[in-house]
Design a protein around this motif. Structure first.
Motif, mmCIF file in Angstrom:
data_model
loop_
_atom_site.group_PDB
_atom_site.id
_atom_site.type_symbol
_atom_site.label_atom_id
_atom_site.label_comp_id
_atom_site.label_asym_id
_atom_site.label_seq_id
_atom_site.Cartn_x
_atom_site.Cartn_y
_atom_site.Cartn_z
ATOM 1 N N LEU A 45 -2.157 6.949 1.695
ATOM 2 C CA LEU A 45 -3.244 6.321 2.371
ATOM 3 C C LEU A 45 -2.292 5.805 3.562
ATOM 4 N N LEU A 46 -1.818 5.616 3.256
ATOM 5 C CA LEU A 46 -1.388 4.595 4.809
ATOM 6 C C LEU A 46 -0.314 5.975 5.491
ATOM 7 N N LYS A 47 0.354 6.996 4.821
ATOM 8 C CA LYS A 47 0.226 7.999 6.045
ATOM 9 C C LYS A 47 -0.630 8.961 6.511
ATOM 10 N N PHE A 48 -1.955 8.952 6.189
ATOM 11 C CA PHE A 48 -3.044 9.135 6.389
ATOM 12 C C PHE A 48 -3.866 8.020 6.934
ATOM 13 N N ASN A 49 -3.077 6.953 8.002
ATOM 14 C CA ASN A 49 -4.226 6.256 8.460
ATOM 15 C C ASN A 49 -5.532 5.496 8.082
ATOM 16 N N ALA A 50 -5.516 6.280 6.113
ATOM 17 C CA ALA A 50 -6.519 5.845 5.761
ATOM 18 C C ALA A 50 -6.187 3.975 5.498
ATOM 19 N N ILE A 51 -5.484 3.490 5.397
ATOM 20 C CA ILE A 51 -4.647 2.194 4.969
ATOM 21 C C ILE A 51 -4.181 1.708 6.209
ATOM 22 N N SER A 52 -4.152 0.077 6.325
ATOM 23 C CA SER A 52 -3.015 -0.394 7.153
ATOM 24 C C SER A 52 -2.730 -1.371 6.774
ATOM 25 N N LEU A 53 -1.694 -1.833 6.878
ATOM 26 C CA LEU A 53 -0.588 -2.917 6.040
ATOM 27 C C LEU A 53 -0.849 -4.022 6.817
ATOM 28 N N GLY A 54 -1.056 -4.290 7.654
ATOM 29 C CA GLY A 54 -1.877 -5.253 8.706
ATOM 30 C C GLY A 54 -0.374 -5.890 8.973
ATOM 31 N N SER A 55 -0.510 -7.628 8.639
ATOM 32 C CA SER A 55 1.296 -8.152 8.724
ATOM 33 C C SER A 55 1.696 -7.791 7.605
ATOM 34 N N TYR A 56 1.741 -7.525 6.883
ATOM 35 C CA TYR A 56 2.879 -6.735 5.480
ATOM 36 C C TYR A 56 3.715 -5.897 5.661
ATOM 37 N N VAL A 57 4.688 -6.509 5.511
ATOM 38 C CA VAL A 57 6.066 -5.783 5.496
ATOM 39 C C VAL A 57 6.096 -3.873 5.028
#
Length: 157
Positions: A45-57
């Motif tokens: 999901l992160l790779k396809f920009n469906a979610i974002s980590l925000g301030s998390y590493v």
């Protein structure tokens, strides 16, 4: 011929702990796979920009520290653990560890346990600590409260 399981000897502390240790090894492996599935799904999901980590590493930081994600992740892993016992105790009265130690979980009529008995046992087992009543020749606390017994099966001939 059907055997009356309620007449079998009750399991003592060492057998119970042996089965618990064996099951812990299996559950750890299952939990690692379950965790890997979630991490892989979130990574996709992160790779396809469906979610974002925000301030998390990274994903691990997100799952450990985010107020919603960490709670959902904990609940998911807990449900995997509960499902392991629910499945095996309802289906055959034995987990894989219990099978290795020739133990079987039964109700007081010598039959398979109900879903509610499994849930009561799991909630009151205190992660195995409640088995220490077996030191005094008693059933474990979780067995008393769930109205169940852990019996020793005879050796196969």
């Amino acid at each position: 011929m059907m055997m009356d399981l309620s007449t079998l000897p009750k399991a003592g502390l060492l057998r119970r702990l042996g089965a618990l240790f064996y099951d812990c090894l299996i559950i750890i492996a299952i939990e690692m796979i379950a965790a890997g599935v979630i991490v892989a799904a979130l990574q996709a999901l992160l790779k396809f920009n469906a979610i974002s980590l925000g301030s998390y590493v990274d994903i691990a930081d997100l799952l450990d520290n985010h107020p919603i994600w960490s709670l959902a992740y904990f609940a998911y892993l807990l449900s995997v653990w509960l499902a392991f016992y629910l499945y095996f105790w309802r289906k055959a009265g034995q987990t894989l560890g219990m099978r290795a130690w020739r133990l079987k979980l039964i109700n007081q009529k010598g039959q398979y346990v109900s879903t509610s008995q499994v849930l009561i046992r799991l909630i009151t087992s205190l992660f195995g600590i409640a088995n220490f009543l077996a030191l005094f020749g008693k059933r474990g606390l979780q067995d008393i409260l769930a109205k169940t017994e852990v019996v020793i099966l005879p050796q196969a001939s």
